[in-house]
Design a protein around this motif. Sequence first.
Motif, PDB file in Angstrom:
ATOM      1  N   LEU A 184     -10.280   6.178  -1.628  1.00 37.21           N
ATOM      2  CA  LEU A 184      -9.125   5.502  -1.034  1.00 37.21           C
ATOM      3  C   LEU A 184      -7.890   5.968  -1.795  1.00 37.21           C
ATOM      4  CD1 LEU A 184      -8.208   3.324   1.047  1.00 37.21           C
ATOM      5  CD2 LEU A 184      -8.276   1.693  -0.862  1.00 37.21           C
ATOM      6  N   ARG A 185      -6.944   6.587  -1.068  1.00 35.98           N
ATOM      7  CA  ARG A 185      -5.773   7.177  -1.710  1.00 35.98           C
ATOM      8  C   ARG A 185      -4.525   6.373  -1.349  1.00 35.98           C
ATOM      9  NH1 ARG A 185      -2.048  11.620  -1.141  1.00 35.98           N
ATOM     10  NH2 ARG A 185      -1.786  12.689  -3.149  1.00 35.98           N
ATOM     11  N   LEU A 186      -3.767   6.007  -2.368  1.00 36.67           N
ATOM     12  CA  LEU A 186      -2.514   5.267  -2.202  1.00 36.67           C
ATOM     13  C   LEU A 186      -1.358   6.117  -2.711  1.00 36.67           C
ATOM     14  CD1 LEU A 186      -3.657   1.892  -3.869  1.00 36.67           C
ATOM     15  CD2 LEU A 186      -4.064   2.616  -1.521  1.00 36.67           C
ATOM     16  N   VAL A 187      -0.280   6.145  -1.939  1.00 34.85           N
ATOM     17  CA  VAL A 187       0.940   6.825  -2.363  1.00 34.85           C
ATOM     18  C   VAL A 187       2.103   5.867  -2.128  1.00 34.85           C
ATOM     19  CG1 VAL A 187       2.463   8.801  -2.066  1.00 34.85           C
ATOM     20  CG2 VAL A 187      -0.010   9.099  -1.798  1.00 34.85           C
ATOM     21  N   ILE A 188       2.814   5.510  -3.192  1.00 34.02           N
ATOM     22  CA  ILE A 188       4.004   4.658  -3.101  1.00 34.02           C
ATOM     23  C   ILE A 188       5.181   5.464  -3.629  1.00 34.02           C
ATOM     24  CG2 ILE A 188       5.049   2.465  -3.738  1.00 34.02           C
ATOM     25  CD1 ILE A 188       1.392   2.786  -4.366  1.00 34.02           C
ATOM     26  N   ALA A 189       6.161   5.704  -2.788  1.00 31.95           N
ATOM     27  CA  ALA A 189       7.271   6.583  -3.155  1.00 31.95           C
ATOM     28  C   ALA A 189       8.605   5.920  -2.835  1.00 31.95           C
ATOM     29  CB  ALA A 189       7.153   7.922  -2.417  1.00 31.95           C
TER      30      ALA A 189
END
Length: 424
Positions: free
Chosen positions: A370-375
């Motif tokens: 499970l990949r999370l990206v917060i930018a």
Amino acid sequence: MTGDTMRGAARAVLVGPWSARTWQACAHLLAGFPLGLLTCFTVVLLGGVTTGLLVTFAPALVTLAALLWCVRGYTALQRDRFATLLGVVIDPPAHCREEPGRVRRLLAEAAEPGTWRQFCYHLLAGPLGVVGFVVTTVLWTVSTMCALVSCYAWALPADSAFGRHLHTPSMVIELTVGGLLVFHLAPFVTVGLAAADTWLARTLLGPTDIDRLRSQLVSVTQSRNAVLAAADAERSRIERDLHDGTQQRLTALAINLGIARQTLPDLSGPAREVIEQAHEETKQVIAELRGFVRGLHPAVLSDRGLDAALSGVVARSPVRVRLSVDVSERPSPTVESVAYFVVSEALTNISKHAEVGAAEVTVARNGATLRLVIADAGRGGADEGGGTGLRGLTHRVASVGGSFRCDSPVGGGTTIEVELPCES
């Protein structure tokens, strides 16, 4: 060599033939003779037949299955021999990885290094059994016969094949002394052979150091997952208790204060002021409690998953957030809880420190990850030691075996990338 050492060595020589350890070693070596011949003959026969039938796939699979079955069975018999006769416990070999389907599972077991180590031991068991049997039998039989030669020397022929006269007192004394010497040294040879066999069996029949470390790692991972699951269950219980108990009572109190505020016009100024202040503080406590409860473990996360739960977080965020969630199969509750916590804390940090009006959150599952990206495009400069909460995120992600990376150059915005194993 000190006197104590010499006395200890002399005592070991004298007591050796009568010690339980010596006779256990003898029984072990003698039992290894027929078992070793049987195992060696079987694995050589089945191994040769399997190799010869490789050109025809199906018969080779049948003989390979029989060979692996024999290897497993003979390994169990050898382990029982060591445990029963020597008291040596050899741990079971590492199991092969699980594969779907019988054929794939069979081929996976055949490719395991542990299987080949067991195969090698069973190949050596025949020659080793013969050597142990012959050495043990010859040493004890010849030494006993020579030590007791005076009892039956009269029945021996006068001349030996070496030209020595067997009936002379000097010859009888020589044979007796030599027999006694070999009789008292035989235990060291016997125990030494048993020790060498034990070392070889531990090396080839048991798990390797890497297998033991892998087993310990699996045990630690299971324990960690159990602790995390218990912690998540406790957080859920606290959330339910606060939501159904404390929050409901505070809401009832706020309603009663509101009613009193509206229906008691004859109150004095100070009393009215106290009621109004209590009413406002109660509403503020309810709002704070709701936020605290949502941070623990929101019910919507358990009921509807990450998409719905994160949509609620985005809706409450003071920063405009573009959310994308693509999770075809829900991960474990523990991983979902960690993902929810990471996104919530990251958005809180953005609203407090980034000085930006927009952010982007992407959540996607790719296989077992499970990949999370917060930018965001804020001022950057986020540092784990700078009080931004990144250290807590790192520890929370590491608790389930995930990876955490933060790229935050000064003036260049911040990008947080998290990968969580869905099978945790």
